[in-house]
Scaffold this motif. Structure first.
Motif, PDB file in Angstrom:
ATOM      1  N   UNK A 214       0.873  -1.143   0.040  1.00 44.43           N
ATOM      2  CA  UNK A 214      -0.004  -0.103  -0.056  1.00 44.43           C
ATOM      3  C   UNK A 214       1.009   1.289   0.214  1.00 44.43           C
ATOM      4  N   UNK A 215       0.572   2.202  -0.789  1.00 48.06           N
ATOM      5  CA  UNK A 215       1.249   3.433  -1.062  1.00 48.06           C
ATOM      6  C   UNK A 215       2.650   3.325  -1.766  1.00 48.06           C
ATOM      7  N   UNK A 216       2.861   2.128  -2.346  1.00 43.21           N
ATOM      8  CA  UNK A 216       4.133   1.648  -3.063  1.00 43.21           C
ATOM      9  C   UNK A 216       3.806   1.932  -4.666  1.00 43.21           C
ATOM     10  N   UNK A 217       4.852   2.438  -5.357  1.00 45.29           N
ATOM     11  CA  UNK A 217       4.200   2.870  -6.793  1.00 45.29           C
ATOM     12  C   UNK A 217       4.628   1.380  -7.637  1.00 45.29           C
ATOM     13  N   UNK A 218       3.646   1.121  -8.534  1.00 46.15           N
ATOM     14  CA  UNK A 218       3.656   0.022  -9.506  1.00 46.15           C
ATOM     15  C   UNK A 218       3.349   0.707 -10.780  1.00 46.15           C
ATOM     16  N   UNK A 219       4.081   0.039 -11.911  1.00 42.05           N
ATOM     17  CA  UNK A 219       3.952   0.522 -13.252  1.00 42.05           C
ATOM     18  C   UNK A 219       4.130  -0.730 -14.091  1.00 42.05           C
ATOM     19  N   UNK A 220       3.251  -0.707 -15.271  1.00 40.88           N
ATOM     20  CA  UNK A 220       3.300  -1.870 -16.186  1.00 40.88           C
ATOM     21  C   UNK A 220       3.612  -1.317 -17.791  1.00 40.88           C
ATOM     22  N   UNK A 221       4.836  -0.915 -18.082  1.00 41.30           N
ATOM     23  CA  UNK A 221       5.049  -0.426 -19.509  1.00 41.30           C
ATOM     24  C   UNK A 221       4.526  -1.227 -20.492  1.00 41.30           C
ATOM     25  N   UNK A 222       4.530  -2.397 -20.227  1.00 38.24           N
ATOM     26  CA  UNK A 222       4.033  -3.556 -21.499  1.00 38.24           C
ATOM     27  C   UNK A 222       2.343  -3.192 -21.430  1.00 38.24           C
TER      28      UNK A 222
END
Length: 534
Positions: free
Chosen positions: A190-198
Motif C-alpha cells: 500500500x502506497x508503493x508505486x507500481x507500473x506496467x510499461x507492457x
C-alpha cells in the motif's frame, strides 16, 4: 429523483454536481474519466477512459483480457452492449474430460474465453463517442507508464492474491503473472508505486488500431503463440471472428420505476425476477423482520431459477418473457411462507469485477461493468503485453443435460451486470454492484432501498447488506442489526456474520434530477471508492 429525510444517512455524503460525474472504485480512474469530460468528451468517452484506467489501477478485479457489458442512455433511449466472449471453437466437454477434469478448472489456459473488453471500448467509441479512442485511452496509458501508488483496499486484495498464487501457480504458464504483478518477488505494498510499461504498449496499440491489434494484429499473434505452446484452446482465429452484440435491454416495472438489465447470457434478470416476486408479498416496512425475510426468500427463488436456466438466450429452456411474467412472479411468491425455504427449481410446463457510472451535462449516462473474474482471472498473463486473461469458461457446465453446457463458440452464464433506472420514459440513472453472484442481490437491495425507503445514493450503498449463499445459508455484514439477525435465525435461516464487507459487492450510483439536471452520486465505502464531479 428527490429524497425525503430518512433516519439512515450513510457513512459518507452524497455528491452533487451539474456538468458531469464519474463514480467508480478507484480515485485515479474516476479522475481520468473527469479529465476526458473536461477535454470535451461525453459520458461515453468518460466511461471508456475510466474503464481503461481501471485495468491499470485495479488489476485485482479487471483487465484488458476480460469481458464487459454496458447500458448507455443517450437522446432519451437506452442501448445495451454485450461484450462477453464465447468459448474457443476447438474446445469441447469431451476434450476437457480427457484431460482428467470433472468440471471446468478455475485457473490456467483451459477456462480462457475470447476477451470482449477491447472490442467494447471500440464499439462504444465508434457509436457514441466524441473523441478518438486513442485520446480517450491516454490517461490509462500514462498511469501504466509512469506508475501510481496502491490504495488500501487494492493493496489488501493484491497481497491476498499473491499469497495464494505463490503456492498454487507453480507451472511455467504462470511465470508472466509474477513478472508483471510481483516484479520484486512480492506483492507491491500500500502506497508503493507500481507500473506496467507492457500494459501501456498494449493500450496504445488498442487505441491506434481501434482494438484491431488485439484481435487481428501483433497482440493476437502473441496470444495465439502462447496458447498453442501451453495447450490452450483460444486461437487467433477465435479472436479475429469476435464481434460485440448490441442488445435490447430487458426490464420490469417496480412501483412506477423501470429497472433495466442486459438480457441473458448475463444474470441481471435474476434481480428483475426477484423484484417481481417480492412486490407480490405486501408493503415493505423499514427494518422490518417480515420484510427482510420476504426479500431473502424472493431472491433465493429467483437465483435458484436463474442458475438453472440462464445461458445464451437461444438455448434457454424457458424464455426471458416467461421468467419476467406476472404469472411466474405470482406462482413463485405463493411458495413463500413465514419459514426459511429450501428452494427447488421452478417446474417448467411441458411444451472478481469493476463497475463505473458516468453522466454529462447533455443528458448522456453510462452504466458499465468489466471483469477478469475471480480477481486476476485465469492467472495467465501473455508475456510482454501486461494482459491478464479472464477465466469465464469456468462457469460452463460439463453436464450435457444442463442448459449452460460448454459448446464451441458459446457464451457462458455471466455474472457481471450493469443496471439502470428510469421513470415515465426519463432517465433516473445508472447503478451497479460488482462482486460475482452478489451482483443481482446488490441490484435488488439498491432498488428497494431507493424506491421503497427513499434513501439517497450514498445511504443506499452504505446500508448493511445480506447475501444468500445456498439453501438456508445467509451471510450478513458485521453492522447488520442484531434483532434482524435473531429474527432470521428464528425463521430457520442459517445466518453467518461475515468478518468484513469484502464479499458483499462494491457499488456506484448516479441519479439525475429530471427537472434541474442536477446529478447526485454515491460511491462504495467498502473499497477505495471515489466520485469525480464537475
Amino acid at each position: 429523483m428527490d429524497y425525503l429525510h430518512h433516519p439512515f444517512q450513510g457513512k459518507r455524503h452524497t455528491v452533487f454536481a451539474k456538468k458531469g460525474m464519474v463514480a467508480t472504485s478507484q480515485p485515479l480512474a474516476a479522475q481520468a474519466g473527469l479529465d476526458i469530460l473536461k477535454k470535451g468528451g461525453n459520458a461515453i468517452d468518460a466511461a471508456i477512459a475510466t474503464a481503461a484506467a481501471l485495468t491499470v489501477v485495479e488489476p485485482t478485479s479487471n483487465g484488458i483480457g476480460g469481458d464487459a457489458f454496458a447500458l448507455v442512455w443517450t437522446k432519451d433511449k437506452l442501448y445495451g452492449l454485450n461484450a462477453s466472449g464465447p468459448a474457443p471453437q476447438s474446445i469441447s466437454p469431451e476434450a476437457i474430460r480427457e484431460k482428467g477434469y470433472d468440471e471446468m478448472p478455475v485457473h490456467g489456459v483451459i477456462p480462457v474465453t475470447v476477451p470482449g473488453v477491447p472490442a467494447a471500448w471500440a464499439a462504444l467509441s465508434e457509436r457514441f463517442g466524441k473523441l478518438s479512442l486513442q485520446e480517450v485511452l491516454e490517461p490509462a496509458i500514462q498511469y501504466a507508464e509512469e506508475g501510481y501508488p496502491l490504495t488500501p483496499i487494492l493493496g489488501k486484495y493484491w497481497k491476498i492474491a499473491y499469497d495464494k498464487y505463490k503456492t498454487t501457480f507453480t507451472s511455467e504458464e504462470f511465470n508472466a503473472w509474477f513478472e508483471t504483478f510481483a516484479p520484486n518477488g512480492r506483492a507491491p505494498e500500500i502506497g508503493e508505486m507500481w507500473s506496467s510499461p507492457n500494459h501501456a504498449r498494449s493500450l496504445r496499440a488498442i487505441g491506434e488500431t481501434n482494438a484491431r491489434d488485439f484481435y487481428e494484429g501483433e497482440t493476437a499473434d502473441k496470444i495465439d503463440t502462447f496458447m498453442k505452446k501451453h495447450g490452450g484452446y483460444l486461437s487467433k482465429e477465435d479472436l479475429s471472428k469476435y464481434k460485440v452484440e448490441w442488445v435490447e435491454p430487458i426490464s420490469v416495472n417496480y412501483k412506477g420505476y423501470d429497472v433495466w438489465e442486459i438480457p441473458p447470457n448475463g444474470q441481471g434478470m435474476v434481480a428483475l425476477m426477484a423484484l417481481n416476486i417480492y412486490k407480490h408479498l405486501g408493503e415493505p416496512r423499514w427494518q422490518s423482520k417480515e420484510t427482510l425475510h420476504h426479500q431473502i426468500e424472493a431472491m433465493k427463488l429467483a437465483f435458484t431459477d436463474g442458475l438453472a436456466f440462464i445461458t445464451e438466450s437461444a438455448e434457454m429452456p424457458i424464455s426471458v418473457e416467461q421468467l419476467l411474467s406476472e404469472e411466474y412472479a405470482n406462482k413463485r411468491s405463493n411458495v413463500i411462507n413465514e419459514e426459511s425455504g429450501n428452494p427447488e427449481v421452478y417446474y417448467i410446463p411441458k411444451g472478481g469485477t469493476v463497475y463505473l457510472a458516468t453522466a454529462d451535462e447533455e443528458g448522456n449516462m453510462v452504466s458499465y461493468i468489466q471483469s477478469n473474474y475471480m480477481g486476476f482471472g485465469s492467472g495467465i498473463v501473455i508475456p510482454n503485453t501486461g494482459i491478464a486473461l479472464q477465466n469465464r469458461g469456468h462457469d460452463f457446465s460439463l453436464d450435457v443435460a444442463h442448459p449452460n453446457i460448454l459448446k464451441p463458440g458459446k457464451r457462458t452464464l455471466h455474472t457481471i451486470i450493469p443496471g439502470f433506472l428510469s421513470k415515465n420514459g426519463k432517465a433516473v440513472g445508472p447503478f451497479g454492484v460488482m462482486g460475482g453472484y452478489m451482483q443481482p442481490q446488490g441490484h435488488f437491495q439498491v432498488v428497494t432501498n431507493t424506491v421503497d425507503y427513499m434513501l439517497n445514493p450514498q445511504a443506499t450503498l452504505d446500508m448493511p447488506r445480506w447475501q444468500w449463499i445456498k439453501g438456508k445459508v445467509i451471510h450478513v455484514e458485521p453492522e447488520f442489526p442484531s434483532y434482524l439477525v435473531q429474527s432470521l435465525i428464528g425463521r430457520g435461516h442459517q445466518v453467518q456474520i461475515a468478518s468484513d464487507g469484502g464479499t458483499f459487492g462494491r457499488g456506484q450510483i448516479i441519479w439525475r434530477n429530471a427537472e434541474t439536471g442536477v446529478l447526485q452520486g454515491g460511491t462504495e465505502s467498502r473499497t477505495d471508492g471515489s466520485i469525480a464531479a464537475w
